[in-house]
Design a protein around this motif. Structure first.
Motif, PDB file in Angstrom:
ATOM      1  N   PHE A 175      35.705 -18.969 114.515  1.00 35.75           N
ATOM      2  CA  PHE A 175      34.272 -18.827 114.779  1.00 35.75           C
ATOM      3  C   PHE A 175      33.756 -20.047 115.525  1.00 35.75           C
ATOM      4  O   PHE A 175      32.951 -19.945 116.437  1.00 35.75           O
ATOM      5  N   LEU A 176      34.238 -21.228 115.125  1.00 34.40           N
ATOM      6  CA  LEU A 176      33.807 -22.451 115.785  1.00 34.40           C
ATOM      7  C   LEU A 176      34.469 -22.601 117.156  1.00 34.40           C
ATOM      8  O   LEU A 176      34.184 -23.533 117.884  1.00 34.40           O
ATOM      9  N   ILE A 179      33.764 -12.749 116.305  1.00 35.99           N
ATOM     10  CA  ILE A 179      32.393 -13.207 116.007  1.00 35.99           C
ATOM     11  C   ILE A 179      32.008 -14.365 116.909  1.00 35.99           C
ATOM     12  O   ILE A 179      30.852 -14.515 117.298  1.00 35.99           O
ATOM     13  N   LEU A 185      39.725 -16.966 105.268  1.00 40.42           N
ATOM     14  CA  LEU A 185      38.410 -17.607 105.365  1.00 40.42           C
ATOM     15  C   LEU A 185      38.475 -18.812 106.303  1.00 40.42           C
ATOM     16  O   LEU A 185      37.644 -18.970 107.196  1.00 40.42           O
ATOM     17  N   GLY A 238      37.601 -13.868 113.304  1.00 35.25           N
ATOM     18  CA  GLY A 238      36.705 -14.993 113.602  1.00 35.25           C
ATOM     19  C   GLY A 238      36.443 -15.103 115.093  1.00 35.25           C
ATOM     20  O   GLY A 238      35.319 -15.361 115.524  1.00 35.25           O
ATOM     21  N   ILE A 280      35.746  -9.434 107.017  1.00 34.85           N
ATOM     22  CA  ILE A 280      36.284 -10.700 106.512  1.00 34.85           C
ATOM     23  C   ILE A 280      35.951 -10.838 105.034  1.00 34.85           C
ATOM     24  O   ILE A 280      36.816 -11.121 104.203  1.00 34.85           O
ATOM     25  N   GLY A 324      32.109  -9.433 110.205  1.00 37.63           N
ATOM     26  CA  GLY A 324      31.805 -10.330 109.085  1.00 37.63           C
ATOM     27  C   GLY A 324      32.054  -9.631 107.767  1.00 37.63           C
ATOM     28  O   GLY A 324      32.649 -10.197 106.841  1.00 37.63           O
ATOM     29  N   SER A 330      39.142 -17.762 109.968  1.00 33.98           N
ATOM     30  CA  SER A 330      38.009 -17.135 110.644  1.00 33.98           C
ATOM     31  C   SER A 330      36.927 -18.165 110.932  1.00 33.98           C
ATOM     32  O   SER A 330      36.270 -18.104 111.964  1.00 33.98           O
ATOM     33  N   THR A 331      36.751 -19.136 110.009  1.00 33.26           N
ATOM     34  CA  THR A 331      35.747 -20.171 110.262  1.00 33.26           C
ATOM     35  C   THR A 331      36.132 -20.999 111.478  1.00 33.26           C
ATOM     36  O   THR A 331      35.310 -21.267 112.351  1.00 33.26           O
TER      37      THR A 331
END
Lengths: 608, 329
Positions: free
Chosen positions: A545-546, A561, A538, A558, A584, A581, A541-542
């Motif tokens: 993602f950022l 995405i 988690l 991540g 994940i 998503g 991937s966050t």
């Protein structure tokens, strides 16, 4: 006291006698088995007990199946996909590309004769004056020169060809009235008659005539300046005609063009660069023929029609241009705005755009196949780099899952050692280590990771190195939880009898902690690690993602995405971000289910 | 009791000092080239100070020219009086920027927390009462899914469904950019509320699971204890057993954990705020973090550490207050 006395001797005796009492042959069990028979109770090892309890939980089984499928998908799937992680796909796309522009000439091309100097204002007036001449029917018109340095006349040589002629103002002499001195620039005029004429000039005189020649006079600050105008000489040619080469490889010089323009309404014959040329009128055009080995061959065509490629180069063949001219006439007469035509074996589209006509060709372009919608070839389409999304997901899953294991390994490794030491020794060591745990708990974990990502960004750290740093950082941040868990368990475990036995047998401290205490914490550790795996996935991937975690070319879930997070992509590229998503989520959910199931299996007391 | 509280507060104060030192160390040991890159980028902005002046400013704020310890004391004194310097990215004093955005975050978190309590606690109790029923499984699975959902994915899904497909709610931002309402008017407040729906929904979905599971576990523990058996044996109605005997005891750990969550209301939700571009402390800090705004980053790290410490402190004290048995020790 007596009630609780346990006669161990009797118990041992019973224990020894039991096997002999038990009926050995299996087929007889159903008849001969007794209620207190040990054979009746199936004895399972602790591991098998846990396993049995684990598989009884539906959620845990669901989680395990999801995880197994996921690992198969990521690790074996990649072996079956025909593509590699970083394969970039290209595609031939048919696109209407601009091919050329054609138009009837409305302005004039100007060719300046070498060495001539033309006043800018006069130059700018040429086009409008030429149009004025056509409108009024005049054959020549004067153009005023604001600087007064010369006189300009624009003459029409013939249809669409104009010649600008210039007469230069040459200074002859400066006569100073106060001293009576003459300063001659052109000494051939230094005659007594001329001097006499100048001496008798009145200050208001603008010109005088002497011996059939006209002289111009300028008087300023007690000085007379006398000028004479030279003969008119051609300085520039302006034409609506465009030169179309029969051989597109030819390049015509301005000098050649001037020769042509001067000749077409004149003798029609000229020589340039040692070759003879002849001009033959043809409808509304002229064809210039070049003499090669005594024979005249088509060399250049002059038309008031221009056609060139969109790139600006004049590489269209003369046949193509003539064909185009016919087509445009057809369009004009039939009032069409659009016309499709073939030339050679290619298809073109001709359409009107303001005053010009544009030609488009359906061209086959070799492009990177970005954001291609799902198809048989790419079940989940392609991403912004033209890579197959499904393949990226498989390889990305490997990294995402691996990161989880590496980080959890770090966490558990540090946590078990420090937690074990704190729990076993107690006292000030425990106090110190636990304060360290408190400290780590208070440090804002996620912001620090983001800051780390920003620092890596600015320093351009290599993608693989930053992934490694990220894993280490996450491991360091995660160990306090493990340490606290291990310490808590060991605090109670070390008071138990088996530790007394270990103490009595004189084992080393290291052996006592890691062979006798830590294995007893294993159940809790395994549960904790399983849950952590989900949490690490988690977090990673966050971060990715950022845009602060794993970077291209490494694929993680991540990171995939991250490529589609603006509102346009969100709406249009659902085939990329929704499957990733969901994966994940599924991975994290599965780890949580399994962790939950393991906890219940290890600790049946919880299942009251 | 007073003695216990004083002791806890003192420990926390010492811990805070050490944590601030750690944060200061993080800043001090940032690669020099990073700080220089950031300063150079800043100096290229129109109307900005020259490059050397930015570095000099950093020296003044953090005592970079001194050794680590005296530099820390220098910064600590300043920080304790609330002086965290000027933000590099927002070009206003850090504290001013903080005051400007903190309430946006607070209201977001407060509404989320109220919803969370109202939904999670009753569902947790329900799941415990009907253990192993379909209801229990559903609640457990939903809770686990909530925990497992990455916030960015939840936010993206909600944006896709409600903002892009259905077009019911705004995609992001605090207010409609075309709004003409005055900042204090009711219409303006309504617009802000309208923009808050999706972020709150996101936060509720991802945070509800934890509390739900916590309530369920604690309720189960209470329901299995002897005094509940006694209450049932006594012939009390099931309603009374659950509501008076069991629930009140379940509240002990819940009050403790919720108390510990209170300071977190000021911490903001970084990911959610960033995705929805809500100008709260989370989004502001995110911008500061990725743009190398060292003064704001330092402030934010300190602030978060203080919030966590406060949370632990409140939880510890509340635990002692709510549960008389703890007070003995």
């Amino acid at each position: 006291m007596s009630k609780n006395t346990f006669d161990w001797r009797k118990a041992v005796e019973e224990e020894i006698n039991k096997p002999s009492e038990a009926p050995a042959p299996e087929q007889e069990t159903s008849e001969q088995i007794a209620l207190d028979d040990t054979q009746r109770i199936k004895v399972l090892s602790p591991g098998r007990l846990v396993f049995k309890r684990f598989i009884r939980s539906k959620l845990a089984i669901t989680g395990s199946i999801i995880l197994i499928l996921m690992f198969v998908f990521c690790f074996l799937g990649a072996a079956f996909t025909p593509y590699k992680e970083s394969d970039v796909f290209h595609v031939y796309k048919y696109q209407n590309a601009d091919y050329g522009v054609a138009q009837e000439k409305i302005d004039y091309d100007k060719y300046t004769i070498e060495g001539a100097v033309i006043n800018d204002t006069v130059n700018a007036y040429v086009t409008s004056k030429a149009n004025e001449m056509i409108a009024s029917g005049l054959t020549s018109i004067e153009i005023a020169d604001p600087s007064g340095e010369g006189l300009y006349v624009l003459c029409e040589l013939g249809e669409n060809v104009f010649e600008l002629r210039k007469s230069d103002k040459n200074q002859i002499v400066i006569y100073n009235t106060s001293g009576g001195t003459f300063t001659f620039s052109l000494s051939e005029f230094d005659t007594p008659e001329f001097r006499n004429a100048v001496e008798n000039l009145a200050s208001t005189t603008k010109s005088f005539t002497l011996g059939g020649q006209t002289f111009l006079v300028n008087y300023a600050s007690k000085q007379f300046t006398i000028y004479i105008m030279s003969e008119y000489q051609p300085v520039m040619l302006a034409t609506k005609y465009v030169f179309h080469n029969y051989d597109t490889a030819n390049v015509l010089t301005d000098d050649y063009k001037i020769q042509v323009l001067s000749a077409i309404y004149d003798t029609g014959v000229f020589t340039y660069g040692g070759k003879n040329y002849i001009v033959t009128p043809d409808d509304e055009a002229f064809i210039i023929k070049q003499q090669i080995d005594g024979e005249y061959q088509d060399y250049v065509m002059l038309m008031t029609f221009s056609a060139q490629r969109s790139t600006g180069e004049d590489s269209l063949s003369i046949d193509y241009k003539l064909n185009l001219l016919d087509l445009i006439e057809t369009m004009e007469s039939q009032h069409l705005t659009n016309l499709e035509f073939t030339f050679g074996d290619e298809t073109f589209n001709l359409y009107r755009a303001d005053l010009s006509f544009r030609i488009q060709q359906v061209q086959e372009l070799y492009l990177i196949d970005i954001f291609n919608a799902p198809s048989g070839e790419h079940p989940l389409g392609t991403d912004s780099n033209g890579m197959d999304v499904l393949t990226r997901i498989m390889y990305g899953g490997r990294i995402s899952l691996m990161i989880g294991f590496v980080v959890v390994f770090f966490e558990v490794f540090i946590g078990v050692i420090l937690g074990g030491i704190a729990g076993y020794f107690g006292g000030w060591i425990d106090n110190l280590l636990m304060r360290l745990v408190d400290l780590f708990n208070c440090l804002p974990f996620f912001p620090i990771l983001i800051m780390l990502g920003a620092v890596f960004d600015k320093l351009n750290v290599d993608s693989y190195m930053r992934l490694l740093y990220l894993m280490i950082a996450m491991g360091i941040m995660g160990w306090p939880g493990v340490a606290r868990l291990v310490r808590g368990q060991i605090l109670s475990l070390r008071e138990q009898e088996f530790m007394l036995a270990a103490e009595a047998s004189g084992l080393s401290t290291r052996r006592k902690i890691f062979k006798h205490l830590v294995p007893n914490v294993m159940p809790q550790l395994i549960v904790n690690a399983t849950m952590s795996l989900g949490y690490v996935i988690l977090t990673e991937s966050t971060l990715s993602f950022l845009g602060l975690g794993a970077k291209y070319p490494i694929a993680t879930w991540g990171q995939i995405i991250n490529g589609v997070k603006d509102s346009y992509s969100l709406l249009h590229y659902t085939y990329i971000w929704i499957p990733v998503g969901l994966l994940i989520c599924l991975a994290v959910i599965a780890f949580n289910f399994v962790g939950d199931g393991l906890r219940d299996a290890f600790d049946p007391k919880m299942k009251r | 009791m007073t003695k216990f509280i004083i002791k806890r507060v003192l420990i926390s104060a010492v811990l805070l000092f050490v944590i601030m030192f750690c944060i200061y160390l993080i800043m001090r040991f940032m690669p020099n080239s990073y700080i220089e890159t950031v300063a150079r980028q800043l100096s290229q902005k129109p109307g900005s100070r020259p490059y050397t002046e930015w570095l000099a400013l950093l020296n003044v704020q953090y005592g970079m020219d001194k050794d680590v310890f005296s530099g820390f004391i220098f910064w600590f004194k300043d920080a304790m009086t609330g002086n965290f310097g000027d933000s590099w990215y927002f070009t206003v004093p850090v504290i001013d920027k903080f005051k400007e955005v903190i309430w946006n975050s607070f209201f977001l978190s407060a509404i989320t927390m109220i919803l969370e309590l109202v939904i999670a606690i009753p569902l947790g109790v329900l799941a415990a009462r009907k253990q192993y029923s379909v209801t229990d499984y559903t609640i457990t699975v939903v809770a686990l899914i909530g925990i497992s959902l990455p916030s960015f994915f939840t936010a993206s899904l909600l944006q896709y469904a409600f903002a892009l497909k259905l077009d019911w709610l705004p995609l992001s931002g605090m207010v409609d950019p075309r709004t003409t309402a005055a900042p204090d008017s009711f219409a303006y407040l309504l617009d802000v509320g309208y923009h808050y729906i999706l972020p709150i929904l996101t936060l509720v979905i991802i945070s509800i699971g934890g509390l739900m599971r916590y309530t369920r576990t604690n309720m189960l523990e209470v329901l299995n204890s002897d005094y509940i058996r006694t209450a049932r044996a006594k012939g009390l109605s099931e309603k009374r057993v659950i509501n008076y005997h069991a629930f009140r005891n379940t509240l002990i750990p819940i009050v403790t954990i919720v108390g510990g969550m209170l300071p977190g209301l000021f911490g903001g939700a970084m990911i959610t705020e960033t995705i929805f571009e809500l100008k709260g402390i989370g989004y502001t800090s995110f911008l500061a973090l990725i743009n190398g705004d060292i003064p704001f980053t330092m402030f934010y790290l300190t602030f978060m550490a203080i919030l966590t410490l406060l949370g632990t402190l409140i939880a510890d004290i509340l635990y002692a207050v709510v549960d008389p048995r703890v007070r003995v020790n």
